[in-house]
Design a protein around this motif. Structure first.
Motif, short mmCIF file in Angstrom:
data_model
loop_
_atom_site.label_atom_id
_atom_site.label_comp_id
_atom_site.label_asym_id
_atom_site.label_seq_id
_atom_site.Cartn_x
_atom_site.Cartn_y
_atom_site.Cartn_z
N VAL A 1 40.75 -12.13 -15.91
CA VAL A 1 39.62 -12.92 -16.38
C VAL A 1 40.02 -13.60 -17.68
CG1 VAL A 1 37.23 -12.89 -17.18
CG2 VAL A 1 37.94 -11.41 -15.30
N THR A 2 39.70 -14.87 -17.77
CA THR A 2 39.96 -15.61 -19.02
C THR A 2 38.67 -15.71 -19.82
OG1 THR A 2 41.68 -16.91 -17.92
CG2 THR A 2 40.80 -17.77 -20.00
N LEU A 3 38.73 -15.32 -21.10
CA LEU A 3 37.55 -15.33 -21.96
C LEU A 3 37.67 -16.42 -23.02
CD1 LEU A 3 37.13 -11.47 -22.47
CD2 LEU A 3 35.80 -12.95 -20.96
N THR A 4 36.62 -17.18 -23.21
CA THR A 4 36.59 -18.24 -24.22
C THR A 4 35.22 -18.26 -24.88
OG1 THR A 4 35.88 -19.86 -22.56
CG2 THR A 4 38.26 -19.69 -23.00
N ASN A 5 35.14 -18.95 -26.00
CA ASN A 5 33.87 -19.13 -26.70
C ASN A 5 33.41 -20.57 -26.53
OD1 ASN A 5 33.81 -16.50 -27.63
ND2 ASN A 5 34.76 -17.01 -29.60
N GLY A 6 32.11 -20.75 -26.44
CA GLY A 6 31.55 -22.08 -26.29
C GLY A 6 30.07 -22.07 -26.59
N ALA B 1 22.53 -22.30 -27.71
CA ALA B 1 23.05 -21.05 -28.24
C ALA B 1 24.56 -21.01 -28.01
CB ALA B 1 22.38 -19.84 -27.57
N ASP B 2 25.21 -20.09 -28.72
CA ASP B 2 26.64 -19.86 -28.54
C ASP B 2 26.83 -18.77 -27.50
OD1 ASP B 2 27.38 -21.72 -30.47
OD2 ASP B 2 27.19 -20.26 -32.11
N TYR B 3 27.91 -18.93 -26.70
CA TYR B 3 28.13 -18.00 -25.60
C TYR B 3 29.59 -17.57 -25.54
CZ TYR B 3 23.53 -19.21 -23.74
OH TYR B 3 22.18 -19.40 -23.57
N ARG B 4 29.79 -16.42 -24.93
CA ARG B 4 31.13 -15.95 -24.58
C ARG B 4 31.27 -16.17 -23.08
NH1 ARG B 4 36.06 -14.95 -26.91
NH2 ARG B 4 37.02 -13.00 -26.18
N LEU C 1 30.89 -6.62 -30.78
CA LEU C 1 29.82 -7.34 -30.10
C LEU C 1 30.37 -8.46 -29.22
CD1 LEU C 1 27.17 -7.49 -32.96
CD2 LEU C 1 27.15 -6.04 -30.93
N ILE C 2 31.45 -9.13 -29.69
CA ILE C 2 32.07 -10.15 -28.85
C ILE C 2 32.66 -9.53 -27.60
CG2 ILE C 2 34.00 -11.77 -28.75
CD1 ILE C 2 33.41 -12.57 -31.60
N ASP C 3 33.27 -8.36 -27.76
CA ASP C 3 33.83 -7.66 -26.59
C ASP C 3 32.72 -7.29 -25.61
OD1 ASP C 3 36.36 -7.89 -27.57
OD2 ASP C 3 36.45 -5.87 -28.41
N GLN C 4 31.57 -6.85 -26.14
CA GLN C 4 30.45 -6.52 -25.27
C GLN C 4 29.95 -7.75 -24.53
OE1 GLN C 4 27.37 -4.48 -27.41
NE2 GLN C 4 28.76 -2.89 -28.21
N ALA C 5 29.87 -8.88 -25.25
CA ALA C 5 29.43 -10.11 -24.60
C ALA C 5 30.44 -10.53 -23.53
CB ALA C 5 29.26 -11.22 -25.64
N GLY C 6 31.73 -10.38 -23.81
CA GLY C 6 32.74 -10.71 -22.82
C GLY C 6 32.64 -9.83 -21.59
N THR C 7 32.35 -8.54 -21.81
CA THR C 7 32.19 -7.63 -20.66
C THR C 7 30.99 -8.02 -19.81
OG1 THR C 7 33.18 -5.83 -21.95
CG2 THR C 7 31.86 -5.22 -20.02
N GLN C 8 29.91 -8.39 -20.50
CA GLN C 8 28.71 -8.81 -19.76
C GLN C 8 28.97 -10.10 -18.98
OE1 GLN C 8 25.24 -9.24 -22.21
NE2 GLN C 8 24.03 -10.23 -20.61
N ALA C 9 29.68 -11.07 -19.62
CA ALA C 9 29.99 -12.32 -18.93
C ALA C 9 30.89 -12.06 -17.73
CB ALA C 9 30.66 -13.29 -19.90
N GLU C 10 31.86 -11.16 -17.89
CA GLU C 10 32.76 -10.85 -16.77
C GLU C 10 31.98 -10.21 -15.62
OE1 GLU C 10 36.68 -8.07 -15.76
OE2 GLU C 10 35.98 -8.26 -17.84
N ARG C 11 31.04 -9.34 -15.97
CA ARG C 11 30.24 -8.69 -14.92
C ARG C 11 29.44 -9.73 -14.14
NH1 ARG C 11 28.48 -4.93 -17.78
NH2 ARG C 11 26.55 -5.91 -18.53
N THR C 12 28.83 -10.69 -14.85
CA THR C 12 28.08 -11.75 -14.17
C THR C 12 29.00 -12.59 -13.28
OG1 THR C 12 26.50 -11.83 -16.00
CG2 THR C 12 26.56 -13.72 -14.52
N ALA C 13 30.16 -12.94 -13.81
CA ALA C 13 31.11 -13.75 -13.04
C ALA C 13 31.56 -13.02 -11.78
CB ALA C 13 32.31 -14.12 -13.90
N ARG C 14 31.79 -11.73 -11.85
CA ARG C 14 32.23 -10.98 -10.67
C ARG C 14 31.10 -10.86 -9.64
NH1 ARG C 14 37.14 -8.99 -10.76
NH2 ARG C 14 38.27 -8.84 -12.77
#
Length: 465
Positions: free
Chosen positions: A132-137, A146-149, A39-52
């Motif tokens: 892409v650099t992925l972090t939690n916050g 809420a918590d985000y990736r 699920l964290i990987d999925q959230a990271g993929t979604q965040a990367e898609r938004t960033a791109r």
């Protein structure tokens, strides 16, 4: 408590439950970790898609004001190469885990261009970085925290320099899924362990029910001292059935042994009664009429009583497991010495050594010679030789022989085939029994067959040194 867990069924149930519990905990932790990672990987993929998507808009020349940063209601920040927040989600109130904690955009400074113009990895205008650099916050948007990736992505924009886009994807799904899985496990695991314990308890009770039947029957046999009884054998082919059969075999052997001891005691008492009664009668007569004392008969009865007592004592020692000894004994020498002074006995012997008790082996040869002379018409032949790993002693007579049906029976205690024979002539019927017991305890055999010239041939075989 000790009595409860002293039960095999209780220990088996506890052991099975503990094993399943350990397996369930290990599997549950593995599932939770795997689920969280996915699920964290999925959230990271979604965040990367938004960033791109935001980076693509910036690379295409879209101004900060025209960026669509509120469509997905996810936190987005755009930071220039001076670390200034130049664009952000409209309702962003707080944010952590990105390059800056600012939530309100500031006017951009004039870009000084890239400081890495000579660097081979520097971006060209309009180029978006591959890495892409992925972090939690965490972030607060419109009052909801809420918590985000977060995904951090660099993009080079003409006249704006290098911009960094931070886009977040909520971890609520991950947290909700993991929490749900934990709840299911906390509720389901105890129920499953209860089922495992119950099933194990029932299965072991069914499996051990025959054992309880065996135990109860053995207790009844012990209380009644009836060795003719047998434990029930379950209609299975497992270890319990084999235990029951072995127990019955042991009971049968024990019954035979006890019956043998009873016969032994009865026969010994019967054999002792005759010489004792005879000796007592002679002594009583002698006490009343000294001139009628049969001194020779009294001596014969005393000798007979002494021999019988010696035979009984030797049998008792053999039954008690007396060690056979470890001395070297020359059977040829024993045969020559044993035949010395016996009329009609011839010896043909070679030197053959065995290991054992010299006294007991002398007794065997003496008993065989006594038996042969008792039944021989005129001659007894003794042969001692070696055959491979065996020492062979043969004692043959020219008497009537032993019928084939009685060739094992003659080795039983107190057995005399000629019941009409006088006790004084025939002995107590212990000589051959003693000889075979001694032979067996020395690792050998004693058998009887027809002699070549008629009569009986007793063959003693013992392992050589």
């Amino acid at each position: 408590m000790r009595r409860l867990f002293g039960s095999v069924r209780a220990r088996a149930t506890l052991g099975a439950t503990l094993v399943v519990a350990v397996a369930l905990v290990a599997a549950g932790v593995s599932v939770l970790l795997s689920l969280r990672s996915d699920l964290i990987d999925q959230a990271g993929t979604q965040a990367e898609r938004t960033a791109r998507n935001v980076a693509a808009s910036l690379a295409a020349g879209t101004s900060y004001a025209d960026l669509k940063l509120d469509d997905d209601e996810e936190p987005v920040q755009v930071v220039d190469d001076h670390g200034t927040l130049v664009a952000a989600s409209e309702d962003l109130q707080r944010i952590t885990g990105t390059g800056t904690g600012a939530v309100k955009p500031q006017p951009p400074r004039e870009s000084t261009g890239s400081d890495d113009e000579d660097d081979d990895t520097a971006l060209e205008p309009g180029e978006i970085a591959d890495e892409v650099t992925l972090t939690n916050g965490s972030a607060t948007i419109d009052g909801e925290s809420a918590d985000y990736r977060f995904a951090a992505l660099e993009v080079e924009v003409q006249d704006k320099g290098t911009l960094t886009v931070y886009a977040g994807a909520s971890l609520d799904a991950e947290q909700g899924a993991v929490g749900t899985a934990q709840t299911v496990m906390l509720i389901g695991f105890p129920l499953l362990l209860g089922v495992v314990a119950a099933v194990t308890w029932l299965v072991t009770r069914r499996a051990l029910r025959p054992v309880e039947g065996i135990r109860a029957e053995m207790a009844a046999i012990t209380a009644s001292e009836d060795l003719a009884r047998r434990v029930p054998v379950p209609d299975t082919h497992d270890e319990v059935a084999r235990l029951a059969r072995t127990t019955n075999e042991t009971l049968a052997a024990l019954e035979t042994s006890v019956e043998r001891q009873r016969r032994f005691v009865a026969d010994a008492s019967h054999e002792l009664r005759s010489p004792v009664a005879s000796l007592r009668t002679q002594l009583e007569v002698a006490a009343a009429h000294p001139e009628l004392l049969d001194l020779e008969g009294a001596v014969e009865d005393t000798v007979r009583l002494q021999r019988l007592a010696g035979d009984l004592l030797l049998l008792a020692r053999l039954d008690a497991g007396e060690r056979v000894g470890d001395k070297r004994v020359d059977l040829g020498e024993l045969a020559v010495r044993g035949a010395r002074g016996r009329a009609g006995v011839t010896v043909e012997a070679t030197d053959v050594e065995v290991v054992g008790s010299r006294g007991q082996l002398e007794r065997v040869l003496g008993n065989l010679l006594d038996n042969a002379q008792r039944h021989a018409r005129a001659a007894v032949a003794v042969t001692v030789r070696r055959e491979g790993d065996w020492a062979v002693v043969e004692v043959a007579d020219d008497g009537r022989g032993v019928p084939a049906a009685d060739r094992e029976r003659v080795f039983e205690r107190f057995v005399r085939l000629d019941e009409a024979r006088a006790r004084d002539d025939g002995g107590a019927g212990l000589g051959l029994a003693i000889a075979r017991d001694v032979a067996v305890r020395h690792g050998g055999t004693l058998t009887v067959r027809d002699a070549p010239a008629g009569g009986a041939l007793f063959e003693l075989r013992l392992p050589v040194v």
